[in-house]
Design a protein around this motif. Sequence first.
Motif, short mmCIF file in Angstrom:
data_model
loop_
_atom_site.label_atom_id
_atom_site.label_comp_id
_atom_site.label_asym_id
_atom_site.label_seq_id
_atom_site.Cartn_x
_atom_site.Cartn_y
_atom_site.Cartn_z
N LEU A 161 0.82 -1.21 0.00
CA LEU A 161 0.00 0.00 0.00
C LEU A 161 0.86 1.26 0.00
O LEU A 161 0.53 2.25 -0.68
CB LEU A 161 -0.94 0.00 1.21
N ILE A 162 1.95 1.26 0.76
CA ILE A 162 2.84 2.42 0.80
C ILE A 162 3.45 2.67 -0.58
O ILE A 162 3.50 3.81 -1.06
CB ILE A 162 3.95 2.22 1.85
N LEU A 163 3.89 1.60 -1.24
CA LEU A 163 4.43 1.74 -2.60
C LEU A 163 3.37 2.29 -3.55
O LEU A 163 3.65 3.14 -4.39
CB LEU A 163 4.94 0.40 -3.10
N ALA A 164 2.12 1.81 -3.40
CA ALA A 164 1.04 2.30 -4.26
C ALA A 164 0.79 3.78 -4.04
O ALA A 164 0.57 4.54 -5.00
CB ALA A 164 -0.23 1.49 -4.01
N VAL A 165 0.83 4.23 -2.78
CA VAL A 165 0.63 5.65 -2.49
C VAL A 165 1.75 6.50 -3.11
O VAL A 165 1.50 7.55 -3.69
CB VAL A 165 0.55 5.88 -0.96
N VAL A 166 2.99 6.03 -3.00
CA VAL A 166 4.11 6.76 -3.58
C VAL A 166 3.95 6.87 -5.10
O VAL A 166 4.16 7.94 -5.70
CB VAL A 166 5.45 6.07 -3.23
N VAL A 167 3.56 5.77 -5.73
CA VAL A 167 3.38 5.77 -7.18
C VAL A 167 2.26 6.74 -7.58
O VAL A 167 2.39 7.49 -8.56
CB VAL A 167 3.08 4.34 -7.69
N THR A 218 0.05 2.91 -13.52
CA THR A 218 1.05 2.04 -12.90
C THR A 218 0.61 1.64 -11.50
O THR A 218 0.77 0.48 -11.09
CB THR A 218 2.41 2.75 -12.84
N GLY A 219 0.06 2.59 -10.73
CA GLY A 219 -0.42 2.27 -9.39
C GLY A 219 -1.61 1.34 -9.41
O GLY A 219 -1.71 0.44 -8.58
N LEU A 220 -2.50 1.53 -10.39
CA LEU A 220 -3.70 0.69 -10.46
C LEU A 220 -3.34 -0.75 -10.80
O LEU A 220 -3.74 -1.70 -10.12
CB LEU A 220 -4.66 1.27 -11.50
N VAL A 221 -2.57 -0.93 -11.89
CA VAL A 221 -2.18 -2.28 -12.29
C VAL A 221 -1.20 -2.87 -11.29
O VAL A 221 -1.19 -4.08 -11.03
CB VAL A 221 -1.60 -2.26 -13.72
N GLY A 222 -0.36 -2.01 -10.68
CA GLY A 222 0.61 -2.49 -9.72
C GLY A 222 -0.01 -3.08 -8.47
O GLY A 222 0.63 -3.88 -7.78
N MET A 223 -1.25 -2.71 -8.14
CA MET A 223 -1.93 -3.33 -7.01
C MET A 223 -2.17 -4.82 -7.27
O MET A 223 -2.37 -5.60 -6.34
CB MET A 223 -3.26 -2.62 -6.73
N PHE A 224 -2.16 -5.22 -8.54
CA PHE A 224 -2.33 -6.62 -8.90
C PHE A 224 -1.00 -7.27 -9.28
O PHE A 224 -0.82 -8.47 -9.08
CB PHE A 224 -3.30 -6.75 -10.08
N VAL A 225 -0.09 -6.49 -9.87
CA VAL A 225 1.23 -6.98 -10.25
C VAL A 225 2.25 -6.13 -9.49
O VAL A 225 2.68 -5.08 -9.94
CB VAL A 225 1.45 -6.87 -11.79
N THR A 226 2.63 -6.59 -8.31
CA THR A 226 3.40 -5.77 -7.36
C THR A 226 4.73 -5.25 -7.90
O THR A 226 5.11 -4.13 -7.57
CB THR A 226 3.62 -6.56 -6.06
N PRO A 227 5.50 -6.01 -8.71
CA PRO A 227 6.76 -5.45 -9.22
C PRO A 227 6.61 -4.12 -9.95
O PRO A 227 7.54 -3.30 -9.96
CB PRO A 227 7.28 -6.55 -10.16
#
Length: 302
Positions: free
Chosen positions: A182-188, A196-205
Amino acid sequence: MLADFHIDFAVPPGRLPLVFCLVAFILTFFVTRTIVRYIRSHPEGEAGAAPRKWWQPRNIGTGSGLHIHHVVIGVVLVMISGVTMVTLAVDGGVPEFTVTAIFFGIGAALVLDEFALILHLEDVYWAEDGRTSVDAVFAAVAVAGLLILGFSPLSFFDIDIWRAEHTLLARAGVVAAAVLTLILAVVVLLKGKVWTGLVGMFVTPLLVVGAIRLSRPHAPWARWRYTNRPRKMHRALERERWLRRPVVQAKLWLQDAIAGMPKFPDDAKVDEQLDREIRAAPAPRDRSAVAKPEVEPEKEPA
């Protein structure tokens, strides 16, 4: 004669979600009204008023002056919870659930088609700001598609480990990994990389890559971190123009295709659109500065 009045207030387990929904609804309504009344009674920007503390309620807005009303947050939460319930709770073998899911999809499409109206509180359906509705629909389709393909949000949150392991260490590790995601998603998202944040919630890398790379020049991160670093802001602007150029070309071609005869846009038109879309974030306001009335210096006697 003795009358035995026995009332059982026990809630059937099947109705517990409805009870919690009602309690959350009532509490949120009263808390929201309290916050709005506080903001109205303590307006910002008054002469001599001290800056708001981080914990004091305030209006939510963007650097461009757009006021985000709490109805926007409500719509987003309703959409997220609705898709979550359809994904987790609906049994495909129950026709009633499937019909309900269809009606939810119809309602979600109608709401998101007017998302720009909700966000701006004015009819911008055919204006430039109306593209927000299209972006919202694309985001909803992307999330639903990822869920259909079997991806799950917060991929670090391993629900199997949570159910199988009851030790404090194992569950703490799962929670820590989910919080890190979640912290990484907020930073993105603060770097302006919504997709990137939206898809990254499903594909963490993708979140790791988005958090490391440069921010978009108009994003809050650039406003806080790049304002006093002109070289980095220049790199962000150049990179944005380079990455956005093919997107703008495709968008202009699609507009021409819808309006009439499709043709590849010339470079001058693409540059004009890029100049309108790409901009550096304004410098953040100095919250330590308090507006005080000017005092004229005392004049020396003649």
